[in-house]
Scaffold this motif. Structure first.
Motif, mmCIF file in Angstrom:
data_model
loop_
_atom_site.group_PDB
_atom_site.id
_atom_site.type_symbol
_atom_site.label_atom_id
_atom_site.label_comp_id
_atom_site.label_asym_id
_atom_site.label_seq_id
_atom_site.Cartn_x
_atom_site.Cartn_y
_atom_site.Cartn_z
ATOM 1 N N HIS A 54 -8.689 23.122 7.333
ATOM 2 C CA HIS A 54 -8.096 24.414 6.995
ATOM 3 C C HIS A 54 -7.915 25.266 8.252
ATOM 4 N N GLU A 55 -7.150 26.330 8.113
ATOM 5 C CA GLU A 55 -7.005 27.303 9.191
ATOM 6 C C GLU A 55 -8.228 28.215 9.165
ATOM 7 N N ARG A 58 -7.526 32.451 8.227
ATOM 8 C CA ARG A 58 -6.417 32.797 7.333
ATOM 9 C C ARG A 58 -6.831 33.917 6.383
#
Length: 133
Positions: A54-55, A58
């Motif tokens: 995942h980022e 975010r």
């Protein structure tokens, strides 16, 4: 206010390992009427590859009832309060929750006092260092 957090799979794994940081984060109600968490950092999961990861920083959606979100929106717009996450924890059923608090920023007099005390501390350390302590 206790809210749930909408997360991706690898974010949950990283949170279970305790690799979440909410130090500089804040929450806001956006134009769509959703409560969102900004600047929260969840580290990448190290055992999965880059493809499924995942980022880290975010924008995450906080899950709350519409009535609670509308109350927070009124505070945010009218009185210019800020929504700050106080703590993040797992419940006994395994859900990740975020406790959000409403706070008000410092006014200019408070800022001047804190700047003055910080400068005095620096001067004191500088003089002690010069004196050989």
């Amino acid at each position: 206010l206790e809210c749930g957090i909408a997360l991706v799979g690898t974010e949950v794994k990283s949170c279970r390992q305790g690799k979440i940081n909410i130090k500089d984060s804040f929450a806001r109600v956006d134009k769509d009427g959703q409560l969102k968490l900004f600047n929260s950092h969840i580290a990448r999961h190290f055992t999965t590859g880059n493809y499924f990861n995942h980022e880290e920083t975010r924008v995450r959606v906080l899950l709350a009832h519409k009535q609670e979100i509308s109350k927070l929106l009124k505070l945010q717009e009218v009185k210019s309060f800020t929504l700050v996450p106080l703590r993040v924890y797992f419940t006994s059923t395994g859900f990740l929750k975020c406790e959000v608090g409403v706070c008000k920023g410092k006014n200019t007099a408070d800022k001047r006092a804190s700047i003055k005390s910080r400068d005095q501390g620096r001067d004191m350390k500088r003089e002690l260092k010069a004196a050989g302590y």
